[in-house]
Design a protein around this motif. Structure first.
Motif, short mmCIF file in Angstrom:
data_model
loop_
_atom_site.label_atom_id
_atom_site.label_comp_id
_atom_site.label_asym_id
_atom_site.label_seq_id
_atom_site.Cartn_x
_atom_site.Cartn_y
_atom_site.Cartn_z
N MET A 26 37.66 36.12 41.49
CA MET A 26 37.84 37.64 41.07
C MET A 26 37.01 38.36 41.98
SD MET A 26 37.46 38.98 37.26
CE MET A 26 38.76 37.84 36.53
N GLN A 27 35.89 38.04 42.29
CA GLN A 27 34.79 39.02 42.72
C GLN A 27 35.66 39.11 44.43
OE1 GLN A 27 32.44 40.45 41.99
NE2 GLN A 27 31.88 41.58 43.82
N LEU A 30 39.34 40.72 43.99
CA LEU A 30 39.33 42.27 43.45
C LEU A 30 38.39 43.17 44.22
CD1 LEU A 30 40.19 41.47 40.05
CD2 LEU A 30 42.00 42.03 41.74
N LYS A 31 37.34 42.24 44.98
CA LYS A 31 36.34 43.12 45.40
C LYS A 31 35.49 44.00 44.57
CE LYS A 31 38.51 43.68 49.94
NZ LYS A 31 39.54 42.70 49.83
N TRP A 33 34.78 43.71 40.06
CA TRP A 33 35.31 43.23 38.53
C TRP A 33 36.45 44.19 38.25
CZ3 TRP A 33 33.62 38.90 38.56
CH2 TRP A 33 32.14 38.54 39.16
N PRO A 34 37.36 43.46 37.24
CA PRO A 34 38.48 44.36 36.97
C PRO A 34 38.10 45.67 35.97
CG PRO A 34 38.60 42.34 36.20
CD PRO A 34 37.30 42.29 36.70
N ASP A 35 38.95 46.62 36.29
CA ASP A 35 38.55 47.93 35.63
C ASP A 35 38.94 47.86 34.09
OD1 ASP A 35 37.80 49.07 37.94
OD2 ASP A 35 39.80 49.71 38.41
N THR A 39 45.23 41.08 33.26
CA THR A 39 45.36 40.62 34.41
C THR A 39 46.23 41.56 35.29
OG1 THR A 39 47.34 39.24 33.77
CG2 THR A 39 44.98 38.23 33.64
N GLY A 41 47.68 43.53 38.17
CA GLY A 41 47.16 43.88 39.50
C GLY A 41 46.53 42.76 40.06
N PHE A 42 46.61 41.50 39.43
CA PHE A 42 45.82 40.53 40.12
C PHE A 42 46.77 39.82 40.97
CE2 PHE A 42 42.40 38.89 36.75
CZ PHE A 42 42.00 40.21 36.37
N TRP A 112 35.37 41.34 30.47
CA TRP A 112 36.66 40.80 30.82
C TRP A 112 36.91 39.47 30.37
CZ3 TRP A 112 38.63 36.80 33.20
CH2 TRP A 112 40.29 36.82 33.56
#
Length: 115
Positions: A26-27, A30-31, A33-35, A39, A41-42, A112
């Motif tokens: 994920m890191q 997505l550069k 963590w999720p906003d 999921t 936009g993953f 998350w």
């Protein structure tokens, strides 16, 4: 005998590996963590990884919480099976360790994960 202890510890060792591998994936993908929750936009590969994690942890958690106590009880009731109870007890200990290890994960990822 020791190989059975190792075998009994494998499910939650794998759970911790999957937990952190999704965090790393994920890191990188997505550069950060999720906003938000979910999921959306993953990338497809991350979504696949998250689904594997969800399936594995769900099955393992249900087995540990609902099936393992019954197996332990049966092992304690049947004298010939008593020595097997320690292996199933390791499953419950594994669940506790899995939950405690989340204190070492980044807060945004754990937030998350639980949502």
């Amino acid at each position: 005998m020791k190989k059975w202890y190792l075998f009994a510890c494998m499910p939650y060792a794998l759970a911790i590996i999957i937990f952190y591998s999704v965090a790393i994936h994920m890191q990188i993908a997505l550069k950060g963590w999720p906003d938000g929750i979910g999921t959306r936009g993953f990338p497809e590969s991350l979504l696949f990884h998250v689904n594997i994690q969800g399936w594995y942890l769900s099955v393992l958690g249900i087995f540990t919480v609902f099936v393992v106590p019954i197996i332990i009880l049966l092992c304690l009731i049947i004298p010939k099976w008593r020595h097997f109870s320690i292996y199933f007890l390791l499953q419950i200990i594994g669940l506790v360790i899995f939950l405690l290890q989340m204190f070492f994960a980044p807060d945004a990822y754990v937030y998350w994960f639980w949502d």
